[in-house]
Write an enzyme that holds these catalytic residues in place. Structure first.
Site, PDB file in Angstrom:
ATOM      1  N   SER A   1      10.389 -12.438  28.835  1.00 31.00           N
ATOM      2  CA  SER A   1      10.008 -11.976  27.499  1.00 31.00           C
ATOM      3  C   SER A   1       8.501 -12.065  27.346  1.00 31.00           C
ATOM      4  O   SER A   1       7.911 -13.154  27.477  1.00 31.00           O
ATOM      5  CB  SER A   1      10.672 -12.847  26.437  1.00 31.00           C
ATOM      6  OG  SER A   1      10.011 -12.635  25.194  1.00 31.00           O
TER       7      SER A   1
ATOM      8  N   HIS B   1      11.503  -7.846  28.795  1.00 32.69           N
ATOM      9  CA  HIS B   1      12.162  -8.060  27.505  1.00 32.69           C
ATOM     10  C   HIS B   1      11.102  -8.024  26.398  1.00 32.69           C
ATOM     11  O   HIS B   1      10.109  -8.753  26.443  1.00 32.69           O
ATOM     12  CB  HIS B   1      12.886  -9.404  27.520  1.00 32.69           C
ATOM     13  CG  HIS B   1      13.719  -9.682  26.310  1.00 32.69           C
ATOM     14  ND1 HIS B   1      14.971  -9.128  26.114  1.00 32.69           N
ATOM     15  CD2 HIS B   1      13.480 -10.461  25.218  1.00 32.69           C
ATOM     16  CE1 HIS B   1      15.471  -9.564  24.964  1.00 32.69           C
ATOM     17  NE2 HIS B   1      14.580 -10.372  24.399  1.00 32.69           N
TER      18      HIS B   1
ATOM     19  N   ASP C   1      10.375  -8.319  22.381  1.00 32.94           N
ATOM     20  CA  ASP C   1      10.921  -8.893  21.146  1.00 32.94           C
ATOM     21  C   ASP C   1      10.202  -8.360  19.908  1.00 32.94           C
ATOM     22  O   ASP C   1       9.067  -8.743  19.638  1.00 32.94           O
ATOM     23  CB  ASP C   1      10.776 -10.417  21.189  1.00 32.94           C
ATOM     24  CG  ASP C   1      11.753 -11.063  22.154  1.00 32.94           C
ATOM     25  OD1 ASP C   1      12.967 -10.819  22.019  1.00 32.94           O
ATOM     26  OD2 ASP C   1      11.303 -11.805  23.049  1.00 32.94           O
TER      27      ASP C   1
ATOM     28  N   MET D   1       9.940  -8.218  15.894  1.00 31.15           N
ATOM     29  CA  MET D   1      10.315  -9.012  14.704  1.00 31.15           C
ATOM     30  C   MET D   1       9.611  -8.442  13.475  1.00 31.15           C
ATOM     31  O   MET D   1       8.427  -8.101  13.556  1.00 31.15           O
ATOM     32  CB  MET D   1       9.865 -10.459  14.886  1.00 31.15           C
ATOM     33  CG  MET D   1      10.390 -11.109  16.147  1.00 31.15           C
ATOM     34  SD  MET D   1       9.772 -12.788  16.281  1.00 31.15           S
ATOM     35  CE  MET D   1      10.450 -13.256  17.875  1.00 31.15           C
TER      36      MET D   1
ATOM     37  N   HIS E   1      14.525  -5.767  22.201  1.00 37.81           N
ATOM     38  CA  HIS E   1      15.377  -6.599  21.349  1.00 37.81           C
ATOM     39  C   HIS E   1      14.836  -6.509  19.925  1.00 37.81           C
ATOM     40  O   HIS E   1      13.779  -7.064  19.627  1.00 37.81           O
ATOM     41  CB  HIS E   1      15.340  -8.035  21.901  1.00 37.81           C
ATOM     42  CG  HIS E   1      16.049  -9.048  21.066  1.00 37.81           C
ATOM     43  ND1 HIS E   1      15.874 -10.408  21.244  1.00 37.81           N
ATOM     44  CD2 HIS E   1      16.952  -8.924  20.059  1.00 37.81           C
ATOM     45  CE1 HIS E   1      16.625 -11.072  20.376  1.00 37.81           C
ATOM     46  NE2 HIS E   1      17.280 -10.200  19.639  1.00 37.81           N
TER      47      HIS E   1
ATOM     48  N   MET F   1      14.725  -7.526  16.293  1.00 38.69           N
ATOM     49  CA  MET F   1      15.092  -8.536  15.292  1.00 38.69           C
ATOM     50  C   MET F   1      14.527  -8.052  13.970  1.00 38.69           C
ATOM     51  O   MET F   1      13.554  -8.580  13.437  1.00 38.69           O
ATOM     52  CB  MET F   1      14.510  -9.903  15.694  1.00 38.69           C
ATOM     53  CG  MET F   1      15.248 -10.525  16.874  1.00 38.69           C
ATOM     54  SD  MET F   1      14.282 -11.826  17.675  1.00 38.69           S
ATOM     55  CE  MET F   1      13.320 -10.830  18.808  1.00 38.69           C
TER      56      MET F   1
ATOM     57  N   MET G   1      22.559 -14.748  21.629  1.00 39.30           N
ATOM     58  CA  MET G   1      21.397 -15.587  21.319  1.00 39.30           C
ATOM     59  C   MET G   1      21.776 -17.041  21.570  1.00 39.30           C
ATOM     60  O   MET G   1      22.755 -17.542  21.016  1.00 39.30           O
ATOM     61  CB  MET G   1      20.953 -15.421  19.869  1.00 39.30           C
ATOM     62  CG  MET G   1      20.279 -14.098  19.533  1.00 39.30           C
ATOM     63  SD  MET G   1      18.899 -13.620  20.609  1.00 39.30           S
ATOM     64  CE  MET G   1      17.740 -14.971  20.358  1.00 39.30           C
TER      65      MET G   1
ATOM     66  N   ASP H   1      19.621 -15.219  25.752  1.00 34.64           N
ATOM     67  CA  ASP H   1      18.223 -15.225  25.298  1.00 34.64           C
ATOM     68  C   ASP H   1      17.925 -16.475  24.483  1.00 34.64           C
ATOM     69  O   ASP H   1      18.500 -16.678  23.408  1.00 34.64           O
ATOM     70  CB  ASP H   1      18.006 -13.956  24.444  1.00 34.64           C
ATOM     71  CG  ASP H   1      16.559 -13.764  24.017  1.00 34.64           C
ATOM     72  OD1 ASP H   1      15.693 -14.554  24.429  1.00 34.64           O
ATOM     73  OD2 ASP H   1      16.321 -12.805  23.253  1.00 34.64           O
TER      74      ASP H   1
HETATM   75  C1  DX5 Z   1      13.539 -15.368  20.376  1.00 36.58           C
HETATM   76  C2  DX5 Z   1      13.362 -14.203  21.317  1.00 36.58           C
HETATM   77  C3  DX5 Z   1      13.337 -14.607  22.736  1.00 36.58           C
HETATM   78  C4  DX5 Z   1      12.194 -15.521  23.117  1.00 36.58           C
HETATM   79  C5  DX5 Z   1      12.723 -16.446  24.151  1.00 36.58           C
HETATM   80  O1  DX5 Z   1      13.736 -14.906  19.110  1.00 36.58           O
HETATM   81  O2  DX5 Z   1      14.418 -13.282  21.156  1.00 36.58           O
HETATM   82  O3  DX5 Z   1      13.397 -13.492  23.610  1.00 36.58           O
HETATM   83  O4  DX5 Z   1      11.068 -14.866  23.604  1.00 36.58           O
HETATM   84  O5  DX5 Z   1      11.788 -17.424  24.397  1.00 36.58           O
HETATM   85  P1  DX5 Z   1      12.128 -18.704  25.259  1.00 36.58           P
HETATM   86  O6  DX5 Z   1      12.574 -18.258  26.602  1.00 36.58           O
HETATM   87  O7  DX5 Z   1      10.817 -19.419  25.294  1.00 36.58           O
HETATM   88  O8  DX5 Z   1      13.188 -19.474  24.529  1.00 36.58           O
HETATM   89 ZN    ZN Z   2      14.682 -11.678  22.711  1.00 34.95          ZN
END
Ligand code: DX5
Ligand code: ZN
Length: 216
Positions: free
Chosen positions: A6, A31, A33, A35, A64, A66, A135, A173
């Site tokens: 990620s 990956h 992310d 948000m 991904h 969110m 998750m 994840d």
């Molecule tokens: C969290 C994200 C993850 C995050 C994981 O909301 O969806 O993808 O980057 O980070 P680590 O591997 O550090 O838990």
């Molecule tokens: Zn993620």
């Protein structure tokens, strides 16, 4: 087992190099992310970042979302060059429509469940998706600890896949390291996302090899 680092934990000022590092380290997917500060209590980045990354890697861009109302962003991510879009069942009343929309833009569709959401919440779409993302932390931040109560859901999804002849990937994840990776492998996970484990060390490529070794 596929490894999807990620970039949430990468140095954003060096994004091109950060991608090259994981590419040469043997990453399978990138990956990404996204948000929105509503669905999760944090902001990150969106389709413009996907667009900037796209010319620099041939790796699958695993996005991904969110965000609330993910259906509003499908076209932007498709235009930016995303390969997979996964969205949370908790984020929209229109999961079925959103899956169709993602597919109509020739991308793969994934559905995501938070730690407090049971597998039964996505039972009606399991036969339609390419990927289920479990998750293993509450979404919003990198560097959190793995929630082990989520492991039974990985097993449940694996059994359902076998029993019904479905072939979705089971991605996990949050809080993945060389120990939790093993637990997820044994439960049936097929893709591991790792953020801080990969980018938090001085040699990101080496971290990917370590992770691969641990699930051999
Ligand atoms: C969290 C994200 C993850 C995050 C994981 O909301 O969806 O993808 O980057 O980070 P680590 O591997 O550090 O838990
Ligand atoms: Zn993620």
């Amino acid at each position: 087992m596929k490894i999807a680092p990620s970039i949430l934990s990468a140095d954003f000022a060096q994004l091109k190099n950060e991608i090259k590092k994981i590419e040469s380290g043997g990453a399978d997917w990138v990956h990404i992310d996204t948000m929105d500060g509503h669905f999760v209590p944090n902001l990150s980045f969106g389709a413009p970042i996907v667009k900037s990354i796209r010319p620099h890697t041939a790796l699958t861009l695993d996005c991904h979302l969110m965000v609330e109302n993910p259906e509003n962003y499908v076209k932007d991510f498709a235009d930016a060059g995303a390969d997979i879009i996964s969205f949370h069942i908790e984020s929209t009343a229109h999961a079925h429509r959103t899956i169709q929309m993602i597919r109509s833009h020739e991308m793969k569709a994934g559905i995501v469940i938070n730690p407090a959401t049971p597998v039964s919440a996505i039972s009606e779409v399991l036969g339609l998706v390419d990927l289920v993302l479990v998750m293993t932390v509450n979404p919003g931040f990198g560097g959190q600890s793995f929630i082990s109560e989520t492991v039974s859901k990985i097993k449940e999804l694996n059994t359902l896949k076998d029993d019904n002849g479905w072939n979705y990937e089971i991605e996990v994840d949050g809080g993945i390291n060389d120990e939790t990776a093993k637990v997820c492998l044994e439960a049936g996970a097929t893709v591991l996302v790792a953020g801080s484990y990969v980018y938090g060390a001085s040699n990101a490529g080496e971290q990917i090899s370590k992770l691969k070794q641990s699930v051999k």
